[in-house]
Design an enzyme around this catalytic site. Structure first.
Site, PDB file in Angstrom:
ATOM      1  N   GLY A  64       0.850  -1.180   0.000  1.00 48.53           N
ATOM      2  CA  GLY A  64       0.000   0.000   0.000  1.00 48.53           C
ATOM      3  C   GLY A  64       0.888   1.234   0.000  1.00 48.53           C
ATOM      4  N   GLY A 113      -0.129  -5.017   0.208  1.00 46.34           N
ATOM      5  CA  GLY A 113      -1.292  -4.767  -0.640  1.00 46.34           C
ATOM      6  C   GLY A 113      -1.244  -5.477  -1.981  1.00 46.34           C
ATOM      7  N   GLU A 136       4.972  -6.025   7.206  1.00 52.62           N
ATOM      8  CA  GLU A 136       4.482  -4.858   7.957  1.00 52.62           C
ATOM      9  C   GLU A 136       5.091  -4.704   9.350  1.00 52.62           C
ATOM     10  OE1 GLU A 136       2.622  -6.942   6.237  1.00 52.62           O
ATOM     11  OE2 GLU A 136       1.800  -5.631   4.685  1.00 52.62           O
ATOM     12  N   ASP A 144      -2.220  -7.244   7.046  1.00 55.57           N
ATOM     13  CA  ASP A 144      -3.574  -6.817   6.689  1.00 55.57           C
ATOM     14  C   ASP A 144      -3.968  -7.300   5.296  1.00 55.57           C
ATOM     15  OD1 ASP A 144      -1.942  -5.102   5.266  1.00 55.57           O
ATOM     16  OD2 ASP A 144      -3.114  -3.306   5.686  1.00 55.57           O
TER      17      ASP A 144
HETATM   18  C1  QUE Z   1       6.604  -2.955   4.830  1.00 55.64           C
HETATM   19  C2  QUE Z   1       5.596  -2.479   4.025  1.00 55.64           C
HETATM   20  C3  QUE Z   1       5.875  -1.876   2.802  1.00 55.64           C
HETATM   21  C4  QUE Z   1       7.215  -1.772   2.405  1.00 55.64           C
HETATM   22  C5  QUE Z   1       8.231  -2.258   3.225  1.00 55.64           C
HETATM   23  C6  QUE Z   1       7.923  -2.840   4.426  1.00 55.64           C
HETATM   24  C7  QUE Z   1       4.858  -1.319   1.940  1.00 55.64           C
HETATM   25  C8  QUE Z   1       5.290  -0.667   0.743  1.00 55.64           C
HETATM   26  C9  QUE Z   1       6.656  -0.593   0.413  1.00 55.64           C
HETATM   27  C10 QUE Z   1       7.206   0.112  -0.723  1.00 55.64           C
HETATM   28  C11 QUE Z   1       8.413  -0.298  -1.279  1.00 55.64           C
HETATM   29  C12 QUE Z   1       8.972   0.393  -2.338  1.00 55.64           C
HETATM   30  C13 QUE Z   1       8.351   1.513  -2.863  1.00 55.64           C
HETATM   31  C14 QUE Z   1       7.147   1.931  -2.290  1.00 55.64           C
HETATM   32  C15 QUE Z   1       6.592   1.239  -1.238  1.00 55.64           C
HETATM   33  O1  QUE Z   1       7.568  -1.189   1.231  1.00 55.64           O
HETATM   34  O2  QUE Z   1       3.657  -1.417   2.247  1.00 55.64           O
HETATM   35  O3  QUE Z   1       6.554   3.021  -2.792  1.00 55.64           O
HETATM   36  O4  QUE Z   1       8.889   2.210  -3.905  1.00 55.64           O
HETATM   37  O5  QUE Z   1       4.362  -0.110  -0.054  1.00 55.64           O
HETATM   38  O6  QUE Z   1       8.904  -3.307   5.234  1.00 55.64           O
HETATM   39  O7  QUE Z   1       4.306  -2.587   4.421  1.00 55.64           O
END
Ligand code: QUE
Length: 332
Positions: A64, A113, A136, A144
């Site tokens: 997400g 997500g 998470e 979730d």
């Molecule tokens: C836990 C998470 C997420 C995560 C890393 C975690 C998560 C998420 C991202 C993520 C990674 C790279 C991106 C970005 C988001 O990493 O939900 O925009 O470029 O979206 O340890 O829940």
């Protein structure tokens, strides 16, 4: 023009393309709305016989948009963040009850997500390089998008203990791990041209192009986690002291950077959801998520892991399990 989700109908197949590759297709509010709207439109459209979701770029979806969620909380708009999660979870439930085949084609990263929009459908097709994780706990949040239920009810290895292990450690399932648990239905060499072939020939092509399953590393832990990953985090933690050293060391390594509060909260969630259905489990996630997003570990975890990328989160000491248990519905 610059829509982060593209939708189209090819022959009789509704196609959803995640198209925010620079953010690893992490799902923001607009993307959740676009996916939900497409599913709504196609549900009763006789011209659409099935749905495929895939991504542009190598990676399917990293989760997400938790950075935006963090901004919302920090700027005093926590209710907006609650609404975002509620809509995302409603979409996850829609996918699980969808009256037509729903197939996800995924390579690279499938986290958080990203599992929510792939693991609740009828088919999940992965490439050899794909991996799935619920990480998470490293950002002070909970397992979730319905995965607190799904991970405990994996088709080929339904087990509350395995689900709790996956939820608390963020273990990265390989393509073969996904096949061994039934999280994925097919492994393929490449996704190139597969949307077009499924749309033209039907889902039967998947059995033609599927690769043989290889060895699953995770399967080697199926027996060891039983009886250990049950109950509260303090209980699990204590049992790990006398668990097989390979398991204890793996868990130690995977949880070294985790928010202690998130471990306590997610284990309570897994216990509560072990006897609930997906809809009720999502409701528990929503209630607990609203608590977690307001606690300091969420802002701190997202900062350390995703914004500064310093992995130096200064997490709070964990509260008693009862602090989280009280917002959860239990049965039995
Ligand atoms: C836990 C998470 C997420 C995560 C890393 C975690 C998560 C998420 C991202 C993520 C990674 C790279 C991106 C970005 C988001 O990493 O939900 O925009 O470029 O979206 O340890 O829940």
């Amino acid at each position: 023009m610059n829509q982060p989700v593209k939708t189209s109908v090819l022959h009789h197949t509704g196609v959803i393309t995640l198209d925010r590759p620079k953010a690893l297709n992490s799902l923001n509010h607009e993307m959740v709305r676009l996916i939900a709207a497409a599913l709504d439109e196609w549900r009763d459209d006789a011209a659409v016989e099935q749905v495929i979701i895939h991504s542009s770029g190598k990676h399917f979806c990293a989760g997400g948009d938790v950075r935006a969620a963090r901004d919302g909380v920090v700027e005093g708009r926590a209710e907006e963040v609650d609404a975002y999660f509620a809509e995302e979870y409603a979409m996850n439930l829609d996918i699980s009850t969808y009256p037509k085949p729903y197939t996800a084609l995924a390579s690279g990263v499938i986290m958080g997500g990203g599992l929510g929009v792939s693991a609740h459908g009828s088919h999940l097709v992965v490439t050899e390089d794909a991996f799935a994780s619920m990480p998470e706990m490293s950002i002070g949040f909970i397992t979730d998008v319905g995965m607190s239920h799904r991970l405990q009810n994996l088709p080929k290895h339904p087990s509350a203990a395995l689900g709790t292990f996956l939820a608390l450690t963020g273990y990265r399932l390989s393509a073969d791990d996904m096949l061994a648990t039934g999280l994925a239905t097919h492994k393929v060499a490449s996704l190139d041209g597969l949307v077009e072939r499924i749309a033209a020939e039907g889902l039967g092509v998947l059995d033609e192009v599927a690769l043989e399953a290889g060895e699953s590393e995770l399967a080697g832990f199926f027996d060891a986690v039983e009886g250990v990953f049950v109950g509260s985090w303090p209980e699990i933690s204590q049992r790990l002291d006398s668990a097989p050293p390979e398991l204890a060391q793996l868990v130690e390594k995977l949880t070294a950077q985790a928010s202690p509060s998130a471990l306590v909260a997610s284990s309570e969630l897994m216990v509560a959801n072990s006897s609930l259905d997906l809809a009720q489990s999502l409701e528990n996630e929503r209630a607990l998520g609203a608590v977690m997003s307001r606690e300091p570990d969420f802002a701190e975890g997202v900062r350390a892991v995703l914004i500064d990328k310093t992995n130096d989160a200064n997490f709070a000491a964990a509260p008693e399990p009862e602090h989280y248990r009280r917002v959860l519905r239990h049965v039995g």
